[in-house]
Design a protein around this motif. Structure first.
Motif, mmCIF file in Angstrom:
data_model
loop_
_atom_site.group_PDB
_atom_site.id
_atom_site.type_symbol
_atom_site.label_atom_id
_atom_site.label_comp_id
_atom_site.label_asym_id
_atom_site.label_seq_id
_atom_site.Cartn_x
_atom_site.Cartn_y
_atom_site.Cartn_z
ATOM 1 N N ASN A 1 52.672 45.702 25.655
ATOM 2 C CA ASN A 1 52.856 46.151 26.998
ATOM 3 C C ASN A 1 52.416 45.735 28.710
ATOM 4 O OD1 ASN A 1 54.602 48.061 28.755
ATOM 5 N ND2 ASN A 1 52.421 49.555 29.258
ATOM 6 N N HIS A 2 51.033 45.554 27.996
ATOM 7 C CA HIS A 2 50.406 45.608 29.427
ATOM 8 C C HIS A 2 50.737 43.812 29.495
ATOM 9 C CE1 HIS A 2 47.388 43.996 26.837
ATOM 10 N NE2 HIS A 2 47.000 43.364 27.616
ATOM 11 N N GLN A 3 50.587 42.725 29.291
ATOM 12 C CA GLN A 3 51.118 41.435 29.205
ATOM 13 C C GLN A 3 52.338 41.640 30.214
ATOM 14 O OE1 GLN A 3 50.342 40.953 25.237
ATOM 15 N NE2 GLN A 3 48.405 40.185 25.769
ATOM 16 N N TYR A 4 53.520 42.610 29.197
ATOM 17 C CA TYR A 4 54.394 42.296 29.695
ATOM 18 C C TYR A 4 54.821 42.196 31.215
ATOM 19 C CZ TYR A 4 59.318 42.056 29.413
ATOM 20 O OH TYR A 4 61.427 42.808 30.073
ATOM 21 N N ASN A 5 54.248 43.364 32.090
ATOM 22 C CA ASN A 5 53.961 44.023 33.026
ATOM 23 C C ASN A 5 53.022 43.594 33.286
ATOM 24 O OD1 ASN A 5 54.585 46.733 32.175
ATOM 25 N ND2 ASN A 5 52.966 47.782 31.534
ATOM 26 N N LEU A 6 52.732 42.728 33.309
ATOM 27 C CA LEU A 6 51.610 41.255 34.200
ATOM 28 C C LEU A 6 52.759 40.017 34.425
ATOM 29 C CD1 LEU A 6 48.549 39.922 34.132
ATOM 30 C CD2 LEU A 6 50.328 38.242 33.629
ATOM 31 N N ILE A 7 54.098 40.066 33.433
ATOM 32 C CA ILE A 7 54.932 38.777 33.451
ATOM 33 C C ILE A 7 55.872 39.633 34.373
ATOM 34 C CG2 ILE A 7 56.856 38.084 32.416
ATOM 35 C CD1 ILE A 7 54.810 38.152 29.503
ATOM 36 N N LYS A 8 56.055 40.786 34.583
ATOM 37 C CA LYS A 8 57.006 41.641 35.678
ATOM 38 C C LYS A 8 56.724 41.311 37.357
ATOM 39 C CE LYS A 8 57.278 45.518 33.649
ATOM 40 N NZ LYS A 8 57.982 46.680 33.440
ATOM 41 N N LEU B 1 42.851 54.536 37.541
ATOM 42 C CA LEU B 1 41.441 53.931 37.727
ATOM 43 C C LEU B 1 42.102 52.946 36.002
ATOM 44 C CD1 LEU B 1 39.267 53.235 36.566
ATOM 45 C CD2 LEU B 1 39.636 55.015 35.489
ATOM 46 N N PHE B 2 43.225 52.749 35.602
ATOM 47 C CA PHE B 2 44.088 53.325 34.470
ATOM 48 C C PHE B 2 45.281 51.803 35.378
ATOM 49 C CE2 PHE B 2 44.219 57.108 32.182
ATOM 50 C CZ PHE B 2 42.533 56.539 32.245
ATOM 51 N N CYS B 3 46.089 51.547 35.553
ATOM 52 C CA CYS B 3 46.574 50.702 36.438
ATOM 53 C C CYS B 3 46.581 49.810 37.395
ATOM 54 C CB CYS B 3 48.079 51.832 36.512
ATOM 55 S SG CYS B 3 48.749 52.269 37.516
ATOM 56 N N ASN B 4 45.914 50.570 38.722
ATOM 57 C CA ASN B 4 45.480 50.152 39.740
ATOM 58 C C ASN B 4 46.260 49.841 40.525
ATOM 59 O OD1 ASN B 4 43.543 48.852 41.500
ATOM 60 N ND2 ASN B 4 44.379 47.018 41.221
ATOM 61 N N ARG B 5 47.007 50.660 40.993
ATOM 62 C CA ARG B 5 48.638 51.050 41.591
ATOM 63 C C ARG B 5 48.275 52.234 42.121
ATOM 64 N NH1 ARG B 5 52.870 47.713 41.276
ATOM 65 N NH2 ARG B 5 52.065 45.501 40.341
ATOM 66 N N ASN C 1 52.248 53.608 32.440
ATOM 67 C CA ASN C 1 52.444 52.937 31.123
ATOM 68 C C ASN C 1 53.700 51.555 31.712
ATOM 69 O OD1 ASN C 1 51.243 53.080 28.309
ATOM 70 N ND2 ASN C 1 51.774 55.382 29.172
ATOM 71 N N HIS C 2 53.795 51.278 32.666
ATOM 72 C CA HIS C 2 54.966 50.576 32.763
ATOM 73 C C HIS C 2 54.232 49.870 34.068
ATOM 74 C CE1 HIS C 2 58.967 53.066 32.219
ATOM 75 N NE2 HIS C 2 58.360 52.198 31.137
ATOM 76 N N ARG C 3 53.249 49.723 34.305
ATOM 77 C CA ARG C 3 52.897 48.867 35.781
ATOM 78 C C ARG C 3 50.913 48.589 35.181
ATOM 79 N NH1 ARG C 3 54.480 50.374 41.228
ATOM 80 N NH2 ARG C 3 56.363 51.329 41.010
ATOM 81 N N ILE C 4 50.250 49.757 34.433
ATOM 82 C CA ILE C 4 49.145 48.755 33.280
ATOM 83 C C ILE C 4 49.079 47.437 33.373
ATOM 84 C CG2 ILE C 4 49.300 49.689 31.311
ATOM 85 C CD1 ILE C 4 46.552 49.869 31.466
ATOM 86 N N THR C 5 47.974 46.742 34.243
ATOM 87 C CA THR C 5 48.014 45.010 33.738
ATOM 88 C C THR C 5 46.709 44.532 32.872
ATOM 89 O OG1 THR C 5 47.819 44.235 35.842
ATOM 90 C CG2 THR C 5 49.915 44.306 34.944
ATOM 91 N N ASN C 6 46.173 45.033 32.687
ATOM 92 C CA ASN C 6 44.685 45.288 32.410
ATOM 93 C C ASN C 6 44.102 46.500 31.739
ATOM 94 O OD1 ASN C 6 41.461 44.349 32.047
ATOM 95 N ND2 ASN C 6 41.053 44.427 33.981
#
Length: 215
Positions: free
Chosen positions: A8-15, A157-161, A197-202
């Motif tokens: 999931n976090h990799q897919y968010n990074l791709i997006k 802290l988790f998604c840095n957004r 969860n939809h934004r976390i990339t790391n």
């Protein structure tokens, strides 16, 4: 049959890379700049994976060839069959992670799309508690703590957004201490965990917090 390899976090990074590249294509005309951004997007995506087959690498690198909004939409849709879902978990497994909570309120697992999940979380409104379940090295880790909305936006802290935040405070027991010697650790996290969860990339900050809370 598609073999899942994108978490999931990799897919968010791709997006995120796709959104940035698409915006750049709409606002920049310099060809050399565009080529640099295309290359950077593909490189950032590939580097988010520890290992890839040649076919998987080529599939991901197709982002560097996209132009229109429909191209990007088709690219992301084509990757969805390769999403690696959150590991299967049962209500009984969740209950075992929180043995002191005899009346534990469980999340609705049937309504959860595990493809887009990095960590499973839910709030018990009656007790103002946030529960998190995270898969780590072949097992599940569970933490719980008090969640307090602060009615302000900031960086999670988790998604840095930049999101509406809440303060998450967890009881911890320092190493080599008596059972009564408890301390607290806390941080600001997204009030809306599904959006997080939809934004976390790391995974780094999330794993550091969870592992620190369970020492």
């Amino acid at each position: 049959m598609s073999t899942p390899f994108i978490r999931n976090h990799q897919y968010n990074l791709i997006k995120k890379q796709a959104e940035f590249l698409q915006k750049t294509l709409q606002t920049v005309v310099d060809r050399s700049v565009l080529e640099t951004v295309r290359y950077s997007a593909a490189t950032n995506i590939v580097e988010a994976f520890s290992s890839l087959t040649e076919d998987q690498k080529q599939m991901l690198e197709q982002i560097s060839t996209l132009d229109s909004a429909s191209d990007f939409k088709s690219y992301l849709s084509a990757l969805e069959p390769y999403l690696e879902p959150f590991p299967q978990i049962t209500p009984k497994q969740i209950q075992k992670l929180f043995p002191k909570n005899k009346k534990l309120k469980l999340p609705d697992l049937n309504a959860t799309d595990f493809r887009y999940l990095t960590y499973l979380s839910w709030v018990d409104i009656a007790t103002n508690k946030l529960f998190i379940v995270y898969p780590f090295e072949g097992k599940f880790i569970g933490i719980e703590g008090r969640i307090t909305p602060i009615h302000k936006k900031g960086y999670c802290l988790f998604c840095n957004r930049h999101q509406e935040l809440a303060f998450f405070s967890v009881k911890t027991k320092p190493a080599h201490s008596s059972p009564d010697n408890l301390s607290f650790m806390g941080h600001y996290v997204c009030l809306e965990n599904q959006e997080c969860n939809h934004r976390i990339t790391n995974l780094g900050p999330l794993e550091k917090f969870i592992l620190s809370a369970t020492k």
